[in-house]
Design a protein around this motif. Sequence first.
Motif, mmCIF file in Angstrom:
data_model
loop_
_atom_site.group_PDB
_atom_site.id
_atom_site.type_symbol
_atom_site.label_atom_id
_atom_site.label_comp_id
_atom_site.label_asym_id
_atom_site.label_seq_id
_atom_site.Cartn_x
_atom_site.Cartn_y
_atom_site.Cartn_z
ATOM 1 N N ALA A 109 2.557 61.632 56.595
ATOM 2 C CA ALA A 109 2.990 61.784 55.200
ATOM 3 C C ALA A 109 3.423 60.438 54.627
ATOM 4 C CB ALA A 109 4.131 62.789 55.108
ATOM 5 N N PHE A 110 4.091 59.629 55.421
ATOM 6 C CA PHE A 110 4.503 58.303 54.964
ATOM 7 C C PHE A 110 3.285 57.425 54.702
ATOM 8 C CE2 PHE A 110 6.007 53.926 55.869
ATOM 9 C CZ PHE A 110 6.841 53.802 54.772
ATOM 10 N N ALA A 111 2.259 57.533 55.548
ATOM 11 C CA ALA A 111 1.022 56.782 55.313
ATOM 12 C C ALA A 111 0.368 57.237 54.006
ATOM 13 C CB ALA A 111 0.063 56.957 56.491
ATOM 14 N N ALA A 112 0.398 58.537 53.727
ATOM 15 C CA ALA A 112 -0.128 59.038 52.455
ATOM 16 C C ALA A 112 0.687 58.499 51.287
ATOM 17 C CB ALA A 112 -0.118 60.565 52.451
ATOM 18 N N TYR A 113 1.990 58.385 51.473
ATOM 19 C CA TYR A 113 2.842 57.823 50.425
ATOM 20 C C TYR A 113 2.503 56.349 50.181
ATOM 21 C CZ TYR A 113 6.822 56.134 47.852
ATOM 22 O OH TYR A 113 7.604 55.542 46.904
ATOM 23 N N LEU A 114 2.286 55.597 51.246
ATOM 24 C CA LEU A 114 1.911 54.190 51.084
ATOM 25 C C LEU A 114 0.579 54.059 50.362
ATOM 26 C CD1 LEU A 114 2.971 52.612 54.494
ATOM 27 C CD2 LEU A 114 4.115 52.415 52.282
ATOM 28 N N TYR A 115 -0.353 54.975 50.651
ATOM 29 C CA TYR A 115 -1.635 54.982 49.949
ATOM 30 C C TYR A 115 -1.411 55.260 48.457
ATOM 31 C CZ TYR A 115 -6.273 56.434 48.475
ATOM 32 O OH TYR A 115 -7.457 56.568 47.815
ATOM 33 N N LEU A 117 1.322 54.662 46.765
ATOM 34 C CA LEU A 117 1.979 53.479 46.223
ATOM 35 C C LEU A 117 0.965 52.370 45.937
ATOM 36 C CD1 LEU A 117 4.902 52.688 45.569
ATOM 37 C CD2 LEU A 117 5.035 51.681 47.837
ATOM 38 N N LYS A 118 0.016 52.209 46.838
ATOM 39 C CA LYS A 118 -1.041 51.199 46.650
ATOM 40 C C LYS A 118 -1.869 51.530 45.421
ATOM 41 C CE LYS A 118 -5.348 49.711 48.682
ATOM 42 N NZ LYS A 118 -6.279 50.472 47.899
ATOM 43 N N LEU A 119 -2.195 52.810 45.233
ATOM 44 C CA LEU A 119 -2.956 53.216 44.051
ATOM 45 C C LEU A 119 -2.173 52.990 42.766
ATOM 46 C CD1 LEU A 119 -4.641 56.578 45.134
ATOM 47 C CD2 LEU A 119 -5.709 54.336 44.844
ATOM 48 N N MET A 120 -0.871 53.265 42.810
ATOM 49 C CA MET A 120 -0.051 53.086 41.613
ATOM 50 C C MET A 120 0.098 51.617 41.252
ATOM 51 S SD MET A 120 2.912 56.008 42.178
ATOM 52 C CE MET A 120 4.155 54.897 41.673
ATOM 53 N N LEU A 121 0.234 50.750 42.244
ATOM 54 C CA LEU A 121 0.486 49.343 41.984
ATOM 55 C C LEU A 121 -0.784 48.541 41.705
ATOM 56 C CD1 LEU A 121 3.243 48.584 44.629
ATOM 57 C CD2 LEU A 121 3.533 48.966 42.180
ATOM 58 N N PHE A 122 -1.843 48.841 42.447
ATOM 59 C CA PHE A 122 -3.050 48.009 42.358
ATOM 60 C C PHE A 122 -4.252 48.727 41.789
ATOM 61 C CE2 PHE A 122 -0.570 46.463 46.062
ATOM 62 C CZ PHE A 122 -0.147 45.274 45.486
#
Length: 123
Positions: A109-115, A117-122
């Motif tokens: 779930a944390f890896a999905a959250y990082l993904y 976050l990456k989509l939101m930022l970049f």
Amino acid sequence: MKVLPQINEEGLPFTDSRLCSILLRTIVLLNLMLVVFTWSIWYEGDGRHSGAADQLFGNLRLGGFRADLIYLFSSSFLLTFPLLYFFERARDSRRAKVNATFCIFGLVAFAAYLYRLKLMLFG
């Protein structure tokens, strides 16, 4: 004077390991709930409107980051230690196997959250 153990609804005494398992599973479920909420515009908000997270945790910041983000990062990092502990004992204990599975779900779930976050930022 003898101290009687606390008895739960099934008539089984609570042990420290059982309470730790319940606490670990609660933390993982809270992490999963936070990760699911981050995919919702209602919780995160968008460029025009603030979400529920900003309204709830907007004033609780650490280093400029909201409290829920700090909690999610720190608790997910700390899940690696019980994962190693329970993974080693999973062959012998059903509880250890279930706890290791919960830890893995929390880290996925944390890896999905990082993904996310990456989509939101970049983008």
